[in-house]
Design a protein around this motif. Structure first.
Motif, short mmCIF file in Angstrom:
data_model
loop_
_atom_site.label_atom_id
_atom_site.label_comp_id
_atom_site.label_asym_id
_atom_site.label_seq_id
_atom_site.Cartn_x
_atom_site.Cartn_y
_atom_site.Cartn_z
N ALA A 274 -90.25 -12.21 80.85
CA ALA A 274 -89.83 -10.94 81.43
C ALA A 274 -89.77 -9.88 80.35
O ALA A 274 -89.32 -10.14 79.22
N MET A 275 -90.21 -8.67 80.69
CA MET A 275 -90.21 -7.57 79.73
C MET A 275 -90.32 -6.25 80.47
O MET A 275 -91.25 -6.03 81.22
N ARG A 276 -89.32 -5.39 80.31
CA ARG A 276 -89.28 -4.04 80.87
C ARG A 276 -89.58 -4.05 82.37
O ARG A 276 -90.37 -3.24 82.88
N GLY A 277 -88.96 -4.95 83.08
CA GLY A 277 -89.06 -5.00 84.52
C GLY A 277 -90.32 -5.65 85.06
O GLY A 277 -90.51 -5.70 86.27
N ALA A 278 -91.17 -6.14 84.19
CA ALA A 278 -92.41 -6.78 84.62
C ALA A 278 -92.40 -8.25 84.22
O ALA A 278 -91.73 -8.64 83.26
N LYS A 279 -93.16 -9.05 84.96
CA LYS A 279 -93.39 -10.43 84.56
C LYS A 279 -94.55 -10.46 83.58
O LYS A 279 -95.55 -9.76 83.77
N VAL A 280 -94.43 -11.28 82.56
CA VAL A 280 -95.44 -11.33 81.51
C VAL A 280 -96.02 -12.74 81.43
O VAL A 280 -95.28 -13.72 81.34
N ALA A 281 -97.34 -12.81 81.48
CA ALA A 281 -98.07 -14.06 81.26
C ALA A 281 -98.85 -13.93 79.97
O ALA A 281 -99.31 -12.84 79.60
N VAL A 282 -99.00 -15.04 79.27
CA VAL A 282 -99.69 -15.06 77.98
C VAL A 282 -100.95 -15.91 78.10
O VAL A 282 -100.90 -17.01 78.65
N THR A 283 -102.05 -15.39 77.60
CA THR A 283 -103.30 -16.17 77.60
C THR A 283 -104.08 -15.82 76.35
O THR A 283 -103.66 -15.01 75.51
N TYR A 284 -105.26 -16.43 76.22
CA TYR A 284 -106.09 -16.22 75.05
C TYR A 284 -106.77 -14.85 75.09
O TYR A 284 -107.11 -14.34 76.15
N HIS A 285 -106.98 -14.28 73.92
CA HIS A 285 -107.72 -13.03 73.81
C HIS A 285 -109.19 -13.31 74.09
O HIS A 285 -109.73 -14.34 73.67
N PRO A 286 -109.88 -12.42 74.81
CA PRO A 286 -111.31 -12.65 75.07
C PRO A 286 -112.14 -12.86 73.81
O PRO A 286 -113.10 -13.63 73.82
#
Length: 319
Positions: A274-286
């Motif tokens: 969670a960050m600034r009211g949004a859900k955050v997902a983490v993945t690999y950089h293209p």
């Protein structure tokens, strides 16, 4: 440029970038480093220690036989004053300053989550968000707030996409193509990101795309702490204005600064933050996926998690 034509320094930089994509930063310091001693220092440690021990004891001179008394006695050798052994770290502290660049010799300070950078701003009406973002861009101007302004940049890469997007992607920083056009993710990594967005059933024009820093780091290196934290104030404003439901952090650098953590990418993937009211997902950089295509399946799992949260369906294949 392939490995056969690149210089050793370029190969080293590519390998460091590869490790940082995995969330590995502490490459240059150990708790108990093994110090290599110079030959002169090693000899001084070996020779002077016995002398120092012998000088501390009182030993009676040996008796000289009468047959040998006629010989002129050699002048007694002056006792050598033992030089205190120099610690290995002292040798290095008196040597010339390190020739490593600051990014290699200074560990990165602990980042701060975007949540800690200030309260969330009041909502902006959807019809006013585009103009409000333009005002932020105008406020940035021809920015000279961090060293990247003097590192050969051509354009400040602000953002691209829908000001009212439900989904936002945050990368690391502009590359050569982005620096030339002023738009994020337009090179080979951008083409792959476009394909990822299409696979989610969306168009690029329906999402919002930005980076941790808005100026290209020289040689596409990882942004320095001072560069990323200086530019964070503007990305915070962009997030507060757009108010996306979900933010996808592309790579370890984006995840590190958005969430304020320094963990491996594998430990951050597969779960919500969670960050600034949004859900955050983490993945690999293209860009990392271009270097290691084997991880594209893992990145697709991360995007599927986002699609499930947002109720998105992949486009149907034509019959």
């Amino acid at each position: 440029m392939d490995a056969t034509t690149s210089s050793p320094s370029q190969q080293l930089r590519a390998y460091v970038d590869y490790l940082r994509d995995l969330g590995i930063y502490d490459l240059y310091r150990r708790e108990n480093p093994q110090t290599l001693l110079s030959d002169a220092l090693r000899e001084s440690l070996i020779v002077t220690q016995p002398v120092a021990q012998a000088s501390s004891e009182q030993v009676s001179p040996p008796r000289v036989p009468q047959a040998q008394a006629a010989r002129p006695a050699a002048a007694p050798a002056k006792p050598q004053t033992a030089r205190p052994a120099q610690r290995p770290d002292e040798e290095f502290s008196q040597s010339k300053p390190s020739t490593f660049s600051p990014e290699l010799s200074v560990p990165m300070p602990k980042p701060v989550s975007f949540d800690a950078l200030g309260p969330i701003a009041d909502p902006v009406a959807p019809e006013l968000r585009a103009d409000t973002l333009k005002a932020v861009q105008a406020y940035i101007g021809d920015c000279t707030r961090c060293p990247l302004a003097y590192a050969g940049r051509h354009n400040i890469v602000f953002a691209d996409g829908d000001p009212n997007a439900r989904l936002m992607f945050v990368g690391e920083g502009p590359g050569a193509d982005e620096d030339a056009t002023g738009l994020p993710f337009v090179g080979k990594a951008g083409q792959l990101l476009n394909n990822m967005i299409s696979a989610m059933g969306l168009l690029r024009e329906q999402v919002y795309i930005a980076n941790i820093v808005k100026c290209r780091p020289p040689g596409n290196r990882t942004p320095e702490f001072i560069e990323a934290t200086t530019c964070s104030q503007f990305l915070v404003k962009q997030i507060d204005i757009v108010r996306p439901e979900v933010i996808v952090a592309l790579g370890a650098t984006a995840a590190t600064y958005l969430l304020g953590v320094r963990q491996s990418l594998s430990s951050l993937r597969g779960r919500w933050h969670a960050m600034r009211g949004a859900k955050v997902a983490v993945t690999y950089h293209p860009a990392y996926l271009l270097r290691d295509p084997r991880q594209k399946g893992e990145a697709w799992k991360d995007l599927q998690m986002v699609m499930k949260e947002m109720g998105l369906e992949p486009p149907k294949k034509p019959a």
